[in-house]
Scaffold this motif. Structure first.
Motif, PDB file in Angstrom:
ATOM      1  N   VAL A   1      -5.519   4.978 -10.575  1.00  0.00           N
ATOM      2  CA  VAL A   1      -6.751   5.640 -10.389  1.00  0.00           C
ATOM      3  C   VAL A   1      -7.168   5.253  -8.763  1.00  0.00           C
ATOM      4  O   VAL A   1      -7.511   6.000  -8.143  1.00  0.00           O
ATOM      5  CB  VAL A   1      -7.969   5.176 -11.216  1.00  0.00           C
ATOM      6  N   ARG A   2      -6.933   3.893  -8.481  1.00  0.00           N
ATOM      7  CA  ARG A   2      -7.184   3.495  -7.256  1.00  0.00           C
ATOM      8  C   ARG A   2      -6.381   4.465  -6.126  1.00  0.00           C
ATOM      9  O   ARG A   2      -6.819   4.712  -4.964  1.00  0.00           O
ATOM     10  CB  ARG A   2      -6.999   2.047  -6.953  1.00  0.00           C
ATOM     11  N   SER A   3      -5.048   4.622  -6.326  1.00  0.00           N
ATOM     12  CA  SER A   3      -4.138   5.279  -5.643  1.00  0.00           C
ATOM     13  C   SER A   3      -4.759   6.838  -5.472  1.00  0.00           C
ATOM     14  O   SER A   3      -4.554   7.402  -4.301  1.00  0.00           O
ATOM     15  CB  SER A   3      -2.771   5.389  -6.133  1.00  0.00           C
ATOM     16  N   VAL A   4      -5.137   7.361  -6.498  1.00  0.00           N
ATOM     17  CA  VAL A   4      -5.684   8.962  -6.609  1.00  0.00           C
ATOM     18  C   VAL A   4      -6.847   8.670  -5.440  1.00  0.00           C
ATOM     19  O   VAL A   4      -6.925   9.602  -4.725  1.00  0.00           O
ATOM     20  CB  VAL A   4      -6.360   9.245  -7.804  1.00  0.00           C
ATOM     21  N   PHE A   5      -7.656   7.792  -5.568  1.00  0.00           N
ATOM     22  CA  PHE A   5      -9.165   7.943  -4.772  1.00  0.00           C
ATOM     23  C   PHE A   5      -8.653   7.368  -3.211  1.00  0.00           C
ATOM     24  O   PHE A   5      -9.337   7.987  -2.523  1.00  0.00           O
ATOM     25  CB  PHE A   5     -10.027   6.944  -5.303  1.00  0.00           C
ATOM     26  N   TRP A   6      -7.526   6.705  -3.062  1.00  0.00           N
ATOM     27  CA  TRP A   6      -7.209   6.354  -1.602  1.00  0.00           C
ATOM     28  C   TRP A   6      -6.741   7.609  -1.161  1.00  0.00           C
ATOM     29  O   TRP A   6      -6.682   7.741   0.127  1.00  0.00           O
ATOM     30  CB  TRP A   6      -6.166   5.248  -1.883  1.00  0.00           C
ATOM     31  N   PHE A   7      -5.893   8.278  -1.753  1.00  0.00           N
ATOM     32  CA  PHE A   7      -5.567   9.762  -1.582  1.00  0.00           C
ATOM     33  C   PHE A   7      -6.707  10.403  -1.005  1.00  0.00           C
ATOM     34  O   PHE A   7      -6.584  11.377   0.230  1.00  0.00           O
ATOM     35  CB  PHE A   7      -4.638  10.607  -2.584  1.00  0.00           C
ATOM     36  N   PHE A   8      -7.812  10.518  -1.658  1.00  0.00           N
ATOM     37  CA  PHE A   8      -8.953  11.090  -1.186  1.00  0.00           C
ATOM     38  C   PHE A   8      -9.565  10.598   0.177  1.00  0.00           C
ATOM     39  O   PHE A   8     -10.037  11.335   0.860  1.00  0.00           O
ATOM     40  CB  PHE A   8     -10.103  10.716  -2.081  1.00  0.00           C
ATOM     41  N   HIS A   9      -9.408   9.161   0.255  1.00  0.00           N
ATOM     42  CA  HIS A   9      -9.729   8.791   1.843  1.00  0.00           C
ATOM     43  C   HIS A   9      -8.904   9.226   2.828  1.00  0.00           C
ATOM     44  O   HIS A   9      -9.244   9.559   3.812  1.00  0.00           O
ATOM     45  CB  HIS A   9      -9.424   7.292   1.592  1.00  0.00           C
ATOM     46  N   LEU A  10      -7.496   9.576   2.384  1.00  0.00           N
ATOM     47  CA  LEU A  10      -6.604  10.309   3.451  1.00  0.00           C
ATOM     48  C   LEU A  10      -7.050  11.629   3.824  1.00  0.00           C
ATOM     49  O   LEU A  10      -6.841  12.119   4.840  1.00  0.00           O
ATOM     50  CB  LEU A  10      -5.183  10.207   2.919  1.00  0.00           C
ATOM     51  N   VAL A  11      -7.635  12.290   2.624  1.00  0.00           N
ATOM     52  CA  VAL A  11      -7.987  13.529   2.821  1.00  0.00           C
ATOM     53  C   VAL A  11      -9.180  13.801   3.930  1.00  0.00           C
ATOM     54  O   VAL A  11      -9.303  14.421   4.820  1.00  0.00           O
ATOM     55  CB  VAL A  11      -8.406  14.160   1.542  1.00  0.00           C
TER      56      VAL A  11
END
Lengths: 265, 265
Positions: free
Chosen positions: A24-34
């Motif tokens: 879950v954290r990886s997915v939302f870190w991906f959001f941070h990259l976005v």
């Protein structure tokens, strides 16, 4: 050494139990990259270069920071340590021939192996979107210097988290301190903006603080934002901070134990 | 009507308890207020750094951007002040089994869980965030009337409900995964988008973060209302998103609740 290897292996297993949290954290870190991509994309839409760097170089910097955090960043080690102290679980370590710092470091290493795997997975999934925007230099010395820089960054990050966790010897709730430090570390560590975009004087002051070596320094070596001389000098300062923080951690541990009361049977 | 007044009385009792608690732990209040203030400062610094290299971001000037970020923070501080602690603890209580106490209380579990504590530090810093909005409006030469301010307030309230719903959904994951530790970070990652201007979003990002997830309109709606006056499409979109997200959060929470098996028993 065997006992810490076992701690590492147990840590690996217990962190795999929380694999969904990492996912879950990886997915939302991906959001941070976005967010980074959209914000800096808007900035670069009216500027061909910012601080002497192109959009691709800037985005590469943030992607590297993202991956580094999964491999060498301290996530909630401070919280775990404070819980050990608050709940009295620390007592078992006082009765055994085990160094609590080394034990925690081995568990931290195990957690980073698991989170790093998820970070890589997130990156692989995100790569089709970002591939055209990445630009890494190919100098061999960067890899040679980045490896010790990353190892020292891990020690600095862990030691700071460890010290904040030990504050539980004195305070009932340390979350306030932890989030306070997180704000400082995120900004002064270059996780929010590349530090070389700050005014020159501010940058030169930050170079001598430990936060500088928590993320910006290894990322700047890898992404080519700094040259060889800077990297070598930085490595020496970073080694000093890693050593100083480990010593400070030991000092705080000893002082904290004086305050500690082991209650219960 | 009687039910609403009963819930209001329950909330008032919780608020009174929180106030007494905050005055008992004054040091804690000071630290958390500092934490919140520091995060606001970090955002202001980031804007200052970015605008030292560019004049506009997606057509937004520095003070327009500051107004947007101030609005986003105002919403977030209200969420922190009114709901954060209760929902955050809910995630941990589900894991430990302490959620039993919430279920045993005479009221709707979601209401009881999310309004249990009021955080004064968040509410105090909403004044700072409001000050940031007022300062930006002053720098931009805006003179909104009472009607515009009222509408701005209503739109901010809608934003709080949307943030609340997103947080409830994130923390409700605790019913499905082993631990919700760190999942709260997902909320922060998602809400980072609310600090970006609508115009920065293009293509797929626009579809996802503007239309599917209302993270952009949450802050852009009220900010645009102050900057450009009443815009019916934004007000309607925000109201619809508020209703939809709140209903979705309640559904997710209730579905999760069915899985709760009281870990302590």
């Amino acid at each position: 050494m065997i006992k810490y290897t076992q701690s590492f292996l147990v840590g690996l297993q217990s962190n795999l139990v929380y694999r969904w949290n990492f996912a879950v954290r990886s997915v939302f870190w991906f959001f941070h990259l976005v967010v980074v991509f959209i914000l800096w994309g808007a900035v670069f839409a009216s500027n061909p270069a910012v601080g002497g760097f192109s959009f691709r170089q800037t985005l590469t910097y943030f992607v590297v920071i993202f991956v580094l955090q999964f491999f060498i960043g301290a996530f909630n080690e401070d919280y775990q340590i404070s819980e050990d102290i608050r709940n009295g679980l620390i007592n078992q370590f006082l009765l055994k021939p085990i160094n609590y710092f080394a034990y925690r470091l081995s568990v931290f290493a195990a957690a980073r192996v698991v989170s790093g795997a998820f970070g890589i997975l997130a990156l692989v999934i995100a790569l089709p979107f970002f591939r055209g925007y990445l630009e890494l230099p190919h100098d061999a010395w960067r890899i040679l210097l980045a490896v010790p820089a990353m190892a020292l960054t891990a020690i600095i990050q862990f030691s700071i988290a460890y010290i904040f966790g030990l504050l539980a010897f004195w305070f009932l709730d340390i979350q306030g301190f932890v989030i306070l430090s997180m704000a400082v570390e995120n900004l002064l560590g270059g996780q929010i903006v590349p530090l070389d975009l700050l005014p020159h004087t501010a940058f030169n002051i930050l170079r001598f603080l430990p936060f500088f070596y928590q993320a910006y320094f290894p990322a700047s070596i890898i992404t080519g934002r700094q040259g060889l001389d800077f990297a070598v000098q930085g490595l020496a300062i970073q080694a000093f901070w890693a050593f100083a923080l480990v010593c400070l951690a030991e000092f705080v541990w000893r002082r904290g134990l004086r305050h500690h009361t082991a209650a219960g049977g | 009507m009687q039910s609403i007044s009963r819930y209001f009385m329950i909330w008032l009792a919780s608020a009174r308890y929180s106030l007494v608690r905050a005055t008992m732990f004054r040091g804690d209040l000071f630290i958390w207020s500092t934490v919140e203030l520091l995060w606001i400062s970090v955002n202001v610094v980031v804007i200052a750094v970015i605008y030292s290299h560019t004049r506009t971001v997606a057509g937004w000037s520095q003070y327009e951007m500051l107004l947007l970020v101030g609005t986003s923070m105002l919403i977030q501080r209200f969420l922190m002040g009114f709901f954060w602690s209760g929902i955050f603890e809910m995630g941990r209580n589900v894991r430990s089994g302490l959620f039993d106490f919430t279920l045993a209380q005479p009221g709707d579990p979601l209401f009881m869980a999310s309004t249990r504590k009021l955080e004064l530090d968040g509410l105090l810093n909403s004044v700072v965030a409001g000050g940031l909005v007022a300062y930006s409006a002053w720098k931009l030469g805006l003179h909104p009337g009472a009607g515009a301010l009222l509408l701005y307030g209503c739109m901010v309230a809608c934003g709080v409900v949307i943030h609340y719903s997103a947080l409830v959904m994130a923390m409700s994951l605790a019913f499905w995964i082993t631990s919700s530790q760190g999942v709260e970070g997902s909320y922060f990652s998602l809400m980072e988008f609310s600090r970006l201007p609508r115009e920065a979003f293009k293509g797929l990002a626009s579809t996802i973060f503007v239309w599917v997830l209302p993270v952009v309109i949450v802050s852009n709606g009220p900010a645009r209302e102050l900057l450009h006056g009443f815009q019916p499409s934004w007000a309607a979109g925000l109201s619809a998103a508020t209703a939809a997200w709140f209903v979705l959060a309640v559904i997710v929470f209730r579905r999760g609740l069915r899985r709760y098996t009281s870990a302590s028993s």
